[in-house]
Design a protein around this motif. Structure first.
Motif, PDB file in Angstrom:
ATOM      1  N   VAL A   1       0.905  -1.224  -0.020  1.00 58.27           N
ATOM      2  CA  VAL A   1      -0.175   0.192   0.242  1.00 58.27           C
ATOM      3  C   VAL A   1       0.875   1.364   0.009  1.00 58.27           C
ATOM      4  O   VAL A   1       1.263   1.732   1.092  1.00 58.27           O
ATOM      5  N   PRO A   2       1.262   2.013  -1.155  1.00 58.38           N
ATOM      6  CA  PRO A   2       2.216   2.865  -1.317  1.00 58.38           C
ATOM      7  C   PRO A   2       1.811   4.289  -0.414  1.00 58.38           C
ATOM      8  O   PRO A   2       2.719   4.944   0.241  1.00 58.38           O
ATOM      9  N   THR A   3       0.419   4.341  -0.076  1.00 62.38           N
ATOM     10  CA  THR A   3       0.141   5.510   0.939  1.00 62.38           C
ATOM     11  C   THR A   3       0.340   5.324   2.301  1.00 62.38           C
ATOM     12  O   THR A   3       0.264   6.130   2.973  1.00 62.38           O
TER      13      THR A   3
ATOM     14  N   ARG B   1     -10.279   3.647   1.358  1.00 54.66           N
ATOM     15  CA  ARG B   1     -10.429   3.240   0.378  1.00 54.66           C
ATOM     16  C   ARG B   1      -9.335   3.681  -0.877  1.00 54.66           C
ATOM     17  O   ARG B   1      -8.997   3.025  -1.721  1.00 54.66           O
ATOM     18  N   VAL B   2      -8.902   4.884  -0.435  1.00 52.05           N
ATOM     19  CA  VAL B   2      -7.693   5.616  -1.311  1.00 52.05           C
ATOM     20  C   VAL B   2      -6.831   4.716  -1.263  1.00 52.05           C
ATOM     21  O   VAL B   2      -5.883   4.402  -2.165  1.00 52.05           O
ATOM     22  N   ASP B   3      -6.241   4.339  -0.136  1.00 53.88           N
ATOM     23  CA  ASP B   3      -5.082   3.369   0.383  1.00 53.88           C
ATOM     24  C   ASP B   3      -5.223   2.065  -0.634  1.00 53.88           C
ATOM     25  O   ASP B   3      -4.235   1.726  -1.254  1.00 53.88           O
ATOM     26  N   ALA B   4      -6.351   1.563  -0.415  1.00 50.76           N
ATOM     27  CA  ALA B   4      -6.548   0.220  -1.253  1.00 50.76           C
ATOM     28  C   ALA B   4      -6.367   0.357  -2.764  1.00 50.76           C
ATOM     29  O   ALA B   4      -5.654  -0.226  -3.476  1.00 50.76           O
TER      30      ALA B   4
ATOM     31  N   TRP C   1      -4.362  14.642   4.331  1.00 52.71           N
ATOM     32  CA  TRP C   1      -4.330  13.243   4.860  1.00 52.71           C
ATOM     33  C   TRP C   1      -3.162  12.734   4.617  1.00 52.71           C
ATOM     34  O   TRP C   1      -2.951  11.429   4.913  1.00 52.71           O
ATOM     35  N   ASN C   2      -2.161  13.355   3.996  1.00 52.69           N
ATOM     36  CA  ASN C   2      -0.877  12.670   3.643  1.00 52.69           C
ATOM     37  C   ASN C   2      -1.043  11.424   2.506  1.00 52.69           C
ATOM     38  O   ASN C   2      -0.294  10.623   2.477  1.00 52.69           O
TER      39      ASN C   2
END
Length: 250
Positions: free
Chosen positions: A30-32, A126-129, A223-224
């Motif tokens: 998970v790049p984020t 969800r953005v992380d996924a 939120w980085n």
């Protein structure tokens, strides 16, 4: 946004998260969230969903710790996540308007708090996924993104836990060009104090740094989840770095 809109959006965000996680696979990075794989993301978010649902369904009026993350993986973990997400959505849908339970940020009501908080929590993850897939992100509407910015700036970072501090008073402006919302954030040795004003430009007062862009871009940058290069930065970059280096929510 209304509570019913928050809950409907939460339902959709959880489905999108699960779909992205299923396509990426449990071992995908998970790049984020450096150091995390999809399995860690599902365990964390699923645990938060169950923790939140317990306040709603059991009516705890004081803090209760979460139950801990499960020792699950693969298809079992994904099914566990989906089950917990559906339970959270149902709990919110069926909760009475006068729900009385513990919350940790100011809100019109506990039901308004938990529907908003879990929507924003689930959207970020969800953005992380989706970041694990390396493709485009599902858009977030300007109204929703501006509401999430408001929660972060005037809620989370107004708390004593905020680590965004400066020995020298500094001022950061956050300007959402597509939602006519502007926040002025005063950073000092105390927790940051943010004030939201209507209008695309806010007050005319001098600030040390301004971040401007779409509400979605600002939401994910604050939120980085996106780099500072995703928005327009004017002024002293070190003020923006104060935020990116110390704003992780604890």
């Amino acid at each position: 946004m209304q509570i019913t809109e928050h809950i409907a959006s939460l339902s959709e965000e959880g489905r999108l998260l699960a779909s992205a996680a299923e396509h990426a696979g449990p071992g995908a990075s998970v790049p984020t969230c450096p150091g995390w794989q999809i399995r860690h993301l599902l365990r964390h978010t699923g645990t938060v969903h169950r923790w939140a649902a317990a306040f709603i369904t059991e009516g705890h009026t004081s803090y209760h710790p979460e139950g801990g993350e499960p020792d699950l993986d693969g298809a079992e973990l994904l099914a566990w996540f989906r089950e917990g997400h559906r339970h959270l959505v149902r709990s919110l849908e069926e909760a009475p308007a006068d729900l009385d339970c513990w919350t940790f940020l100011p809100a019109p009501s506990p039901l308004a708090f938990w529907s908003r908080r879990q929507l924003n929590e689930t959207t970020v993850h969800r953005v992380d996924a989706e970041s694990a897939l390396g493709g485009p992100l599902t858009p977030v509407s300007a109204d929703r993104a501006a509401d999430a910015i408001d929660e972060l700036l005037t809620g989370f970072h107004a708390r004593p836990k905020s680590r965004v501090r400066s020995d020298r008073p500094r001022t950061l402006r956050v300007r959402a060009v597509d939602s006519a919302a502007t926040w002025t954030v005063r950073i000092s040795e105390e927790p940051p104090q943010a004030v939201r004003t209507a209008g695309a430009y806010g007050s005319a007062e001098h600030v040390d740094c301004e971040l401007s862009g779409t509400a979605e871009g600002l939401f994910l940058t604050l939120w980085n989840r996106l780099p500072l290069t995703a928005v327009t930065l004017r002024g002293d970059r070190s003020v923006a770095r104060l935020w990116t280096d110390h704003s992780a929510v604890v």
